[in-house]
Write a protein that holds these residues in place. Structure first.
Motif, PDB file in Angstrom:
ATOM      1  N   LEU A 157      -3.061  22.192 -32.598  1.00  0.00           N
ATOM      2  CA  LEU A 157      -3.498  21.975 -33.970  1.00  0.00           C
ATOM      3  C   LEU A 157      -4.835  21.240 -34.038  1.00  0.00           C
ATOM      4  CD1 LEU A 157      -2.722  19.138 -35.933  1.00  0.00           C
ATOM      5  CD2 LEU A 157      -0.579  19.662 -34.835  1.00  0.00           C
ATOM      6  N   ARG A 207      -5.544   7.647 -33.270  1.00  0.00           N
ATOM      7  CA  ARG A 207      -4.763   8.308 -32.212  1.00  0.00           C
ATOM      8  C   ARG A 207      -4.684   7.558 -30.893  1.00  0.00           C
ATOM      9  NH1 ARG A 207      -5.543  14.620 -32.675  1.00  0.00           N
ATOM     10  NH2 ARG A 207      -5.934  14.748 -34.893  1.00  0.00           N
ATOM     11  N   GLN A 243       0.136  19.228 -30.442  1.00  0.00           N
ATOM     12  CA  GLN A 243      -0.961  18.370 -30.911  1.00  0.00           C
ATOM     13  C   GLN A 243      -2.309  18.985 -30.501  1.00  0.00           C
ATOM     14  OE1 GLN A 243      -0.898  14.475 -32.202  1.00  0.00           O
ATOM     15  NE2 GLN A 243      -2.572  15.734 -32.995  1.00  0.00           N
ATOM     16  N   ALA A 297       2.384  21.058 -39.958  1.00  0.00           N
ATOM     17  CA  ALA A 297       0.948  21.346 -40.058  1.00  0.00           C
ATOM     18  C   ALA A 297       0.673  22.660 -40.783  1.00  0.00           C
ATOM     19  CB  ALA A 297       0.347  21.383 -38.657  1.00  0.00           C
ATOM     20  N   ILE A 334       3.537  11.025 -36.852  1.00  0.00           N
ATOM     21  CA  ILE A 334       4.977  11.311 -36.806  1.00  0.00           C
ATOM     22  C   ILE A 334       5.557  10.785 -35.493  1.00  0.00           C
ATOM     23  CG2 ILE A 334       6.708  13.166 -36.764  1.00  0.00           C
ATOM     24  CD1 ILE A 334       4.727  14.841 -38.402  1.00  0.00           C
ATOM     25  N   PHE A 339       8.755  10.912 -32.831  1.00  0.00           N
ATOM     26  CA  PHE A 339       9.978  11.592 -32.396  1.00  0.00           C
ATOM     27  C   PHE A 339      10.897  10.530 -31.787  1.00  0.00           C
ATOM     28  CE2 PHE A 339       7.129  15.127 -32.841  1.00  0.00           C
ATOM     29  CZ  PHE A 339       7.945  16.192 -33.200  1.00  0.00           C
ATOM     30  N   GLY A 358       7.428  14.236 -19.954  1.00  0.00           N
ATOM     31  CA  GLY A 358       8.326  14.665 -21.030  1.00  0.00           C
ATOM     32  C   GLY A 358       7.508  14.930 -22.273  1.00  0.00           C
ATOM     33  N   GLY A 359       8.118  15.588 -23.237  1.00  0.00           N
ATOM     34  CA  GLY A 359       7.437  15.828 -24.517  1.00  0.00           C
ATOM     35  C   GLY A 359       6.261  16.781 -24.414  1.00  0.00           C
ATOM     36  N   ARG A 395       3.155   8.057 -22.904  1.00  0.00           N
ATOM     37  CA  ARG A 395       3.307   9.006 -21.789  1.00  0.00           C
ATOM     38  C   ARG A 395       4.492   9.924 -21.992  1.00  0.00           C
ATOM     39  NH1 ARG A 395       4.711   6.072 -16.283  1.00  0.00           N
ATOM     40  NH2 ARG A 395       4.769   8.225 -15.634  1.00  0.00           N
ATOM     41  N   PHE A 396       5.342   9.612 -22.933  1.00  0.00           N
ATOM     42  CA  PHE A 396       6.468  10.504 -23.228  1.00  0.00           C
ATOM     43  C   PHE A 396       6.151  11.439 -24.389  1.00  0.00           C
ATOM     44  CE2 PHE A 396       8.277   6.856 -21.062  1.00  0.00           C
ATOM     45  CZ  PHE A 396       8.941   7.492 -20.032  1.00  0.00           C
ATOM     46  N   ASN A 397       4.945  11.313 -24.951  1.00  0.00           N
ATOM     47  CA  ASN A 397       4.507  12.157 -26.068  1.00  0.00           C
ATOM     48  C   ASN A 397       5.457  12.088 -27.259  1.00  0.00           C
ATOM     49  OD1 ASN A 397       2.230  13.161 -24.553  1.00  0.00           O
ATOM     50  ND2 ASN A 397       3.664  14.443 -23.441  1.00  0.00           N
ATOM     51  N   ALA A 398       5.862  10.887 -27.589  1.00  0.00           N
ATOM     52  CA  ALA A 398       6.779  10.708 -28.724  1.00  0.00           C
ATOM     53  C   ALA A 398       6.047  10.615 -30.056  1.00  0.00           C
ATOM     54  CB  ALA A 398       7.622   9.455 -28.513  1.00  0.00           C
ATOM     55  N   ILE A 420       5.460  18.759 -27.606  1.00  0.00           N
ATOM     56  CA  ILE A 420       4.836  17.962 -28.663  1.00  0.00           C
ATOM     57  C   ILE A 420       3.347  17.792 -28.392  1.00  0.00           C
ATOM     58  CG2 ILE A 420       4.790  15.683 -29.764  1.00  0.00           C
ATOM     59  CD1 ILE A 420       7.785  15.456 -29.092  1.00  0.00           C
ATOM     60  N   LYS A 421       3.029  17.476 -27.133  1.00  0.00           N
ATOM     61  CA  LYS A 421       1.624  17.258 -26.784  1.00  0.00           C
ATOM     62  C   LYS A 421       0.843  18.572 -26.884  1.00  0.00           C
ATOM     63  CE  LYS A 421      -1.303  15.049 -23.353  1.00  0.00           C
ATOM     64  NZ  LYS A 421      -1.395  14.538 -21.982  1.00  0.00           N
ATOM     65  N   VAL A 473       2.865  12.092 -32.658  1.00  0.00           N
ATOM     66  CA  VAL A 473       1.959  13.206 -32.924  1.00  0.00           C
ATOM     67  C   VAL A 473       1.268  12.941 -34.259  1.00  0.00           C
ATOM     68  CG1 VAL A 473       3.819  14.628 -33.914  1.00  0.00           C
ATOM     69  CG2 VAL A 473       1.823  15.741 -32.982  1.00  0.00           C
ATOM     70  N   TYR A 474      -0.023  13.324 -34.320  1.00  0.00           N
ATOM     71  CA  TYR A 474      -0.770  13.117 -35.561  1.00  0.00           C
ATOM     72  C   TYR A 474      -1.015  14.476 -36.196  1.00  0.00           C
ATOM     73  CZ  TYR A 474      -3.936  10.972 -38.877  1.00  0.00           C
ATOM     74  OH  TYR A 474      -4.515  10.519 -40.034  1.00  0.00           O
ATOM     75  N   VAL A 475      -0.355  14.726 -37.316  1.00  0.00           N
ATOM     76  CA  VAL A 475      -0.447  16.037 -37.960  1.00  0.00           C
ATOM     77  C   VAL A 475      -1.157  15.892 -39.314  1.00  0.00           C
ATOM     78  CG1 VAL A 475       0.845  18.042 -38.786  1.00  0.00           C
ATOM     79  CG2 VAL A 475       1.720  16.710 -36.886  1.00  0.00           C
ATOM     80  N   ILE A 476      -2.284  16.590 -39.430  1.00  0.00           N
ATOM     81  CA  ILE A 476      -3.146  16.545 -40.626  1.00  0.00           C
ATOM     82  C   ILE A 476      -3.538  15.085 -40.911  1.00  0.00           C
ATOM     83  CG2 ILE A 476      -3.529  17.373 -43.004  1.00  0.00           C
ATOM     84  CD1 ILE A 476      -1.263  19.422 -42.417  1.00  0.00           C
ATOM     85  N   GLU A 523      13.921  10.367 -30.765  1.00  0.00           N
ATOM     86  CA  GLU A 523      14.808  10.626 -29.620  1.00  0.00           C
ATOM     87  C   GLU A 523      14.021  10.732 -28.310  1.00  0.00           C
ATOM     88  OE1 GLU A 523      13.831  14.682 -31.318  1.00  0.00           O
ATOM     89  OE2 GLU A 523      14.013  12.631 -31.997  1.00  0.00           O
ATOM     90  N   ILE A 524      12.687  10.796 -28.401  1.00  0.00           N
ATOM     91  CA  ILE A 524      11.876  10.878 -27.186  1.00  0.00           C
ATOM     92  C   ILE A 524      11.331   9.501 -26.803  1.00  0.00           C
ATOM     93  CG2 ILE A 524       9.696  11.825 -26.296  1.00  0.00           C
ATOM     94  CD1 ILE A 524      10.409  14.408 -27.717  1.00  0.00           C
TER      95      ILE A 524
END
Lengths: 123, 286
Positions: A59, B70, A56, A82, B89, B91, A48-49, B77-80, A52-53, B82-85, B93-94
């Motif tokens: 970017l 990171r 990532q 971003a 962050i 998510f 899932g996701g 494993r659900f990619n909930a 998003i991955k 994220v590292y932005v700049i 709901e994930i």
């Protein structure tokens, strides 16, 4: 400027992939050096996701713009945060889209979908 | 005695069966684990409703403490995450509330906060205690609500009936895992056989004794689900006829066993058969 396109094979004549998060490969193209780099999309097999991955990874590889047919809400949120621009492709060809971007002919992608999470890609 | 009622698809009669078995039992606890669309309460119309919230933990980030390593992003494993700049962050709901990101963070930048995902309601309908789990729309998993529901194991004198969600996914596994016996409800169609096969496989993996109730049975018509049971030596507990009167009462939210003597007898016989099977299984396992 470094741009990213989701593609279906690691070659300049590849087609643009219809799905961003689960595209098999990404092309990174540098408009200044005109260098092509292909990368495996490690997010493609995520449970899932994937969007998003993939976002990532894109970017992290320094992309400043993306050309894609569509983009899910979660990935779009990452790109917006971003400051990465998302453009809508004009065809399936890599070269046509890069040329169009250089001429300023691409329009921003406004078709952000809520995602296909567990719905088998139904539109 | 804890009986789980399940089937490979929706609409086979899980709720019809579990509601009516609970109704004919002298004292019972009916637990609606179909938390995405619980409908047992529509039949029982329970009184004296008490509502309890169900929360899960989700990560909250202290951006000041986060050094951008990171480890959490790579772990999830659900990619909930994220590292932005320069910002982590989440998510919400994930997130599946595993707590791994908090455990792994060396900078202690991740703490946990409660997020409400639904409620558990309890009430009473004559001889039946009714427990209902309700998941909020959009939440990824009903498992935490089912766990909360099944904390109530029933009183000594109560028969417990667990009305499972359709299918054979993790919400069903969570619903049946502590059951003493599973009743598989099947429809007399080829599609029904496919769905029966899914739950038949599941109960064998869990080593829970099982039997089948054939629903919507027509006299002198082919019944592929019955053929399947005979072929695989699956015990058939009983049949519910394809009966317009029963269907009409049920669609009007009536408990058929409380409405008519002939239906009370039908479900009473089924309950007796189930109790016998459970006793037999318990005896042969000791």
């Amino acid at each position: 400027m470094k741009i990213t396109l989701p593609v279906d094979k690691k070659s300049k004549d590849a087609n643009i992939s219809s799905n961003l998060g689960r595209a098999p490969y990404f092309l990174f193209y540098d408009t200044e050096t005109e260098e092509y780099n292909f990368m495996d999309n490690s997010a493609a097999s995520s449970q899932g996701g994937a969007g998003i991955k993939a976002a990532q990874n894109i970017l992290d590889n320094g992309a400043e713009a993306i050309i894609a047919p569509r983009c899910g809400q979660n990935a779009a949120n990452v790109f917006m945060t971003a400051g990465i621009k998302i453009y809508k492709n004009i065809s399936n060809s890599i070269s046509e889209n890069i040329a169009a971007l250089k001429e300023g002919k691409l329009t921003p992608l406004d078709d952000i979908h809520p995602g296909f999470h567990q719905h088998g890609g139904r539109q | 005695m804890k009986i789980a009622v399940l089937s490979g698809k929706g609409g086979t009669g899980k709720t019809l069966l579990s509601v009516n078995l609970a109704a004919v039992s002298p004292e019972s606890l009916y637990i609606d684990c179909d938390v995405e669309e619980p409908n047992g309460h529509l039949f029982f119309k329970p009184q004296d409703i008490k509502t309890e919230k169900v929360n899960v933990k989700i990560p909250q980030v202290d951006q000041e403490l986060c050094n951008g390593c990171r480890v959490c992003v790579d772990f999830c494993r659900f990619n909930a995450l994220v590292y932005v700049i320069d910002k982590l962050i989440v998510f919400n709901e994930i997130c599946h509330s595993c707590g791994g990101c908090r455990l792994l963070c060396r900078k202690k930048a991740i703490s946990e906060i409660d997020k409400e995902i639904g409620v558990v309601q309890s009430g009473k309908s004559e001889n039946v205690r009714v427990l209902t789990g309700i998941l909020k729309p959009g939440e990824p998993s009903g498992v935490p609500i089912i766990k909360k529901l099944l904390q109530d194991e029933g009183q000594e004198n109560e028969d417990v009936f667990i009305d499972c969600p359709p299918g054979s996914a993790c919400v069903v596994m969570e619903s049946i895992k502590d059951a003493d016996y599973c009743i598989l409800v099947a429809e007399p169609t080829i599609f029904g056989v496919h769905n029966l096969d899914m739950v038949y496989e599941l109960v064998r993996i869990f080593h829970i004794p099982y039997g089948v109730v054939l629903n919507k049975c027509l006299e002198e018509e082919e019944n592929p689900a019955e053929d399947y049971c005979l072929k695989n030596n699956i015990p058939i507990l009983g049949k519910i006829p394809f009966d317009i009167e029963l269907g009409r009462l049920n669609s009007n939210g009536e408990i058929v066993a409380r409405k008519q003597a002939k239906y009370r007898e039908l479900f009473q016989n089924l309950l007796n058969k189930v109790k016998k099977e459970v006793q037999h299984e318990t005896a042969s396992n000791t």
